[in-house]
Design a protein around this motif. Structure first.
Motif, PDB file in Angstrom:
ATOM      1  N   GLY A 401       0.795  -1.224   0.000  1.00 16.16           N
ATOM      2  CA  GLY A 401       0.000   0.000   0.000  1.00 16.16           C
ATOM      3  C   GLY A 401       0.826   1.271   0.000  1.00 16.16           C
ATOM      4  N   GLN A 402       2.133   1.151   0.260  1.00 14.23           N
ATOM      5  CA  GLN A 402       2.982   2.340   0.248  1.00 14.23           C
ATOM      6  C   GLN A 402       3.321   2.755  -1.182  1.00 14.23           C
ATOM      7  OE1 GLN A 402       6.391   1.270   2.728  1.00 14.23           O
ATOM      8  NE2 GLN A 402       5.551   2.463   4.425  1.00 14.23           N
ATOM      9  N   ARG A 403       3.482   4.043  -1.355  1.00 11.04           N
ATOM     10  CA  ARG A 403       3.953   4.589  -2.630  1.00 11.04           C
ATOM     11  C   ARG A 403       5.305   5.243  -2.374  1.00 11.04           C
ATOM     12  NH1 ARG A 403       2.058   5.969  -7.608  1.00 11.04           N
ATOM     13  NH2 ARG A 403      -0.103   5.360  -7.204  1.00 11.04           N
ATOM     14  N   LYS A 404       6.324   4.798  -3.132  1.00  9.50           N
ATOM     15  CA  LYS A 404       7.684   5.281  -2.916  1.00  9.50           C
ATOM     16  C   LYS A 404       8.326   5.661  -4.248  1.00  9.50           C
ATOM     17  CE  LYS A 404       8.128   4.227   1.586  1.00  9.50           C
ATOM     18  NZ  LYS A 404       8.501   5.196   2.637  1.00  9.50           N
ATOM     19  N   ASN A 405       9.278   6.587  -4.186  1.00 11.34           N
ATOM     20  CA  ASN A 405      10.086   6.912  -5.358  1.00 11.34           C
ATOM     21  C   ASN A 405      11.215   5.891  -5.471  1.00 11.34           C
ATOM     22  OD1 ASN A 405       8.616   9.110  -6.159  1.00 11.34           O
ATOM     23  ND2 ASN A 405      10.395  10.455  -6.340  1.00 11.34           N
ATOM     24  N   VAL A 406      11.400   5.370  -6.684  1.00 15.48           N
ATOM     25  CA  VAL A 406      12.395   4.318  -6.916  1.00 15.48           C
ATOM     26  C   VAL A 406      13.222   4.677  -8.149  1.00 15.48           C
ATOM     27  CG1 VAL A 406      12.736   1.877  -7.478  1.00 15.48           C
ATOM     28  CG2 VAL A 406      10.896   2.539  -5.917  1.00 15.48           C
ATOM     29  N   LYS A 407      14.529   4.373  -8.090  1.00 11.77           N
ATOM     30  CA  LYS A 407      15.387   4.487  -9.267  1.00 11.77           C
ATOM     31  C   LYS A 407      15.767   3.084  -9.725  1.00 11.77           C
ATOM     32  CE  LYS A 407      19.480   6.669 -11.225  1.00 11.77           C
ATOM     33  NZ  LYS A 407      20.591   7.630 -11.010  1.00 11.77           N
ATOM     34  N   ILE A 408      15.541   2.782 -11.020  1.00 10.20           N
ATOM     35  CA  ILE A 408      15.787   1.454 -11.565  1.00 10.20           C
ATOM     36  C   ILE A 408      17.271   1.295 -11.890  1.00 10.20           C
ATOM     37  CG2 ILE A 408      15.221  -0.181 -13.389  1.00 10.20           C
ATOM     38  CD1 ILE A 408      12.937   0.477 -11.373  1.00 10.20           C
ATOM     39  N   THR A 409      17.864   0.233 -11.347  1.00  2.75           N
ATOM     40  CA  THR A 409      19.290  -0.025 -11.540  1.00  2.75           C
ATOM     41  C   THR A 409      19.577  -1.364 -12.218  1.00  2.75           C
ATOM     42  OG1 THR A 409      19.410  -0.978  -9.307  1.00  2.75           O
ATOM     43  CG2 THR A 409      19.935   1.376  -9.541  1.00  2.75           C
ATOM     44  N   LYS A 410      18.546  -2.203 -12.327  1.00  5.78           N
ATOM     45  CA  LYS A 410      18.750  -3.532 -12.909  1.00  5.78           C
ATOM     46  C   LYS A 410      17.456  -3.967 -13.592  1.00  5.78           C
ATOM     47  CE  LYS A 410      19.445  -8.367 -11.476  1.00  5.78           C
ATOM     48  NZ  LYS A 410      19.583  -9.280 -10.306  1.00  5.78           N
ATOM     49  N   ALA A 411      17.616  -4.706 -14.704  1.00  7.02           N
ATOM     50  CA  ALA A 411      16.443  -5.213 -15.426  1.00  7.02           C
ATOM     51  C   ALA A 411      16.669  -6.665 -15.799  1.00  7.02           C
ATOM     52  CB  ALA A 411      16.201  -4.380 -16.686  1.00  7.02           C
ATOM     53  N   THR A 412      15.626  -7.472 -15.629  1.00  9.26           N
ATOM     54  CA  THR A 412      15.630  -8.855 -16.108  1.00  9.26           C
ATOM     55  C   THR A 412      14.404  -9.034 -16.993  1.00  9.26           C
ATOM     56  OG1 THR A 412      14.254  -9.832 -14.355  1.00  9.26           O
ATOM     57  CG2 THR A 412      16.605  -9.539 -13.877  1.00  9.26           C
ATOM     58  N   ALA A 413      14.222 -10.223 -17.526  1.00  4.50           N
ATOM     59  CA  ALA A 413      13.049 -10.491 -18.350  1.00  4.50           C
ATOM     60  C   ALA A 413      11.767 -10.479 -17.524  1.00  4.50           C
ATOM     61  CB  ALA A 413      13.205 -11.836 -19.052  1.00  4.50           C
ATOM     62  N   HIS A 414      11.914 -10.579 -16.209  1.00  6.16           N
ATOM     63  CA  HIS A 414      10.728 -10.724 -15.348  1.00  6.16           C
ATOM     64  C   HIS A 414      10.408  -9.499 -14.515  1.00  6.16           C
ATOM     65  CE1 HIS A 414      10.888 -14.881 -16.565  1.00  6.16           C
ATOM     66  NE2 HIS A 414      12.123 -14.977 -16.116  1.00  6.16           N
ATOM     67  N   GLY A 415      11.255  -8.459 -14.592  1.00  5.29           N
ATOM     68  CA  GLY A 415      10.923  -7.284 -13.806  1.00  5.29           C
ATOM     69  C   GLY A 415      12.058  -6.286 -13.729  1.00  5.29           C
ATOM     70  N   LEU A 416      11.784  -5.185 -13.018  1.00  9.48           N
ATOM     71  CA  LEU A 416      12.747  -4.121 -12.796  1.00  9.48           C
ATOM     72  C   LEU A 416      13.157  -4.109 -11.339  1.00  9.48           C
ATOM     73  CD1 LEU A 416      10.828  -1.289 -14.725  1.00  9.48           C
ATOM     74  CD2 LEU A 416      12.511  -2.909 -15.657  1.00  9.48           C
ATOM     75  N   TYR A 417      14.421  -3.762 -11.071  1.00 13.09           N
ATOM     76  CA  TYR A 417      14.948  -3.758  -9.715  1.00 13.09           C
ATOM     77  C   TYR A 417      15.625  -2.414  -9.466  1.00 13.09           C
ATOM     78  CZ  TYR A 417      14.111  -8.738 -10.111  1.00 13.09           C
ATOM     79  OH  TYR A 417      13.508  -9.957 -10.280  1.00 13.09           O
ATOM     80  N   GLY A 418      15.436  -1.892  -8.257  1.00 20.89           N
ATOM     81  CA  GLY A 418      16.000  -0.589  -7.981  1.00 20.89           C
ATOM     82  C   GLY A 418      16.128  -0.311  -6.507  1.00 20.89           C
ATOM     83  N   SER A 419      16.341   0.975  -6.192  1.00 22.18           N
ATOM     84  CA  SER A 419      16.507   1.420  -4.822  1.00 22.18           C
ATOM     85  C   SER A 419      15.605   2.604  -4.551  1.00 22.18           C
ATOM     86  CB  SER A 419      17.967   1.836  -4.574  1.00 22.18           C
ATOM     87  OG  SER A 419      18.839   0.761  -4.802  1.00 22.18           O
ATOM     88  N   LEU A 420      15.179   2.722  -3.309  1.00 19.71           N
ATOM     89  CA  LEU A 420      14.348   3.850  -2.923  1.00 19.71           C
ATOM     90  C   LEU A 420      15.147   5.126  -2.973  1.00 19.71           C
ATOM     91  CD1 LEU A 420      12.406   2.429   0.185  1.00 19.71           C
ATOM     92  CD2 LEU A 420      11.753   2.346  -2.227  1.00 19.71           C
ATOM     93  N   THR A 421      14.546   6.194  -3.475  1.00 16.58           N
ATOM     94  CA  THR A 421      15.189   7.510  -3.477  1.00 16.58           C
ATOM     95  C   THR A 421      14.511   8.449  -2.499  1.00 16.58           C
ATOM     96  OG1 THR A 421      13.808   8.281  -5.330  1.00 16.58           O
ATOM     97  CG2 THR A 421      15.924   7.251  -5.863  1.00 16.58           C
ATOM     98  N   SER A 422      13.377   8.027  -1.974  1.00 12.13           N
ATOM     99  CA  SER A 422      12.696   8.830  -0.940  1.00 12.13           C
ATOM    100  C   SER A 422      11.718   7.944  -0.178  1.00 12.13           C
ATOM    101  CB  SER A 422      11.920   9.982  -1.573  1.00 12.13           C
ATOM    102  OG  SER A 422      10.849   9.503  -2.366  1.00 12.13           O
TER     103      SER A 422
END
Length: 422
Positions: A401-422
């Motif tokens: 239920g949380q909404r967060k800002n994320v920066k994408i640092t990695k991609a696979t065929a099944h999804g995007l991966y990143g880190s919170l920026t806020s």
């Protein structure tokens, strides 16, 4: 008061049915069991879209029949004899009969088998529910469909189109958001033909839902390509709303017009191609999901090559791949079938192609930064969705239920991966 175990399979409409069945159970004075082992009665909401799925349903029925059992959903309606072959005492509840849930449970608990398969309760708006996901509201906007696909049991199970009225749907969506939902799925057997029976359209519905003055996101569910030319321009305008995920699920099934005609799909490959082009040209960052069936009885090697070409040309982000399987009661089941080993070979070729396309598409999101709604608990972590409904995962602790800002640092065929920026 009894303890009832409910489990469900299949499409989002099937899960919506399970939520409403659970709501009726609780409102009727019973409780929901935490497992089948702890229950007084088991209830399974089934799917029968593919052989593999139907086989899984049969295996679950065998395991659940040690207790009084109710088999609900599509398999119960489309193949009651199959259910009875493996559990002769199970009660049967059709997809459009869920208003009889409490009656059938009470009878089954008393040892009396009851069969309720007629379409007596088509309208499913306003029924109580127990959500599978506390922040996702699944709202059925119609039941049944207008298609006559030769490979599909859905028409057998759910019947003709019955659209629910816009005002009722809007009230239901508003209620879901008031109950804490951050995301609403507008779902049905085929959203594309919504409203044809009551003089309205899907874009009109999406517009009205978008106007609800509350904070939530809308996922527009599956629609068949055959209805897209009629509503495409209006739907493009509807998707301008920031509340609507930039995501479409449009199942093409094959890239061959000959196969599509034999499937009685009512559209051509060009129909799908045009939809993809129009939506991606209007919204450059847009997620396209589609379905492909390989090994349909009349699919030649040339037909199969056309499917590969269409995938390479349109590069859909998500492809739900199925090997054709004979479903009882469908016209295609009586056709000469392609050898199983050849169907497996074609499936492997498509599988490798769609994984490559998915990876290439996801790499385009590297470096993207923006808002992500975390909306689903997967097996080992929480999944989020960005505005284009892309799957996003982070290593940091987040809550549903949380909404967060994320920066994408990695991609696979099944999804995007990143880190919170806020």
């Amino acid at each position: 008061m009894a303890r009832i175990w409910v489990e469900s399979y299949g499409c989002s409409a099937s899960f919506a049915d399970a939520e409403m069945i659970s709501g009726l159970i609780v409102n009727g004075g019973h409780t929901l069991a935490s497992s089948a082992k702890d229950s007084d009665l088991n209830l399974i909401v089934t799917c029968s879209v593919k052989d593999a799925t139907a086989n899984k349903m049969v295996n679950r029925i065998k395991k659940l029949k040690t207790k009084p059992l109710v088999v609900a959903g599509c398999l119960a309606k489309a193949e009651p004899r199959t259910v009875e072959r493996f559990s002769s005492n199970a009660s049967l509840l059709g997809p459009n009969s869920i208003g009889k849930t409490l009656q059938i449970i009470d009878s089954t608990l008393l040892g009396r088998k009851q069969v309720e398969l007629s379409d007596t309760d088509v309208t499913k708006i306003g029924l109580p529910k127990v959500r599978l996901n506390p922040i996702v509201g699944i709202v059925e906007i119609a039941s049944g469909c207008m298609s006559e696909c030769t490979f599909c049991q859905t028409k057998i199970a759910k019947g003709d189109l019955k659209s629910f009225r816009i005002g009722d749907i809007v009230r239901q969506v508003s209620s879901e958001v008031d109950d804490g939902c951050k995301e609403v799925w507008l779902t049905s057997t085929d959203n594309g033909c919504y409203g044809l029976d009551i003089g309205t359209t899907l874009p009109e519905l999406v517009n009205k839902v978008s106007e609800i003055p509350k904070e939530f996101m809308i996922r527009v569910g599956m629609m068949n390509p055959m209805y897209m030319p009629r509503i495409k321009d209006q739907l493009l305008a509807s998707f301008e709303s920031e509340k609507v995920f930039k995501f479409l699920h449009v199942p093409v099934q094959s890239g061959s017009d000959n196969v599509l005609a034999d499937m009685k799909r009512g559209h051509t490959a060009a129909t799908f191609r045009d939809v993809v082009k129009k939506f991606r040209s209007t919204f450059p960052e847009f997620t396209i999901s589609t379905d492909i069936i390989v090994g349909f009885p009349t699919e030649s090697e040339e037909d199969f090559a056309k499917t590969l070409h269409l995938l390479e040309e349109t590069t859909p982000d998500v492809v739900n791949l199925s090997r054709y399987s004979q479903r009882p009661g469908t016209p295609a089941a009586g056709m000469d079938q392609i050898d199983v080993s050849e169907v497996k070979r074609r499936s492997k070729v498509v599988f490798e192609l769609i994984n490559k396309i998915a990876l290439d598409n996801n790499k385009k999101w590297l470096g993207w930064e923006g808002s992500v709604l975390f909306d689903e608990q997967t097996a080992d972590q929480i999944r989020g969705r960005n505005f284009a409904y892309k799957s996003v995962f982070v290593d940091e602790n987040v809550q549903i239920g949380q909404r967060k800002n994320v920066k994408i640092t990695k991609a696979t065929a099944h999804g995007l991966y990143g880190s919170l920026t806020s």
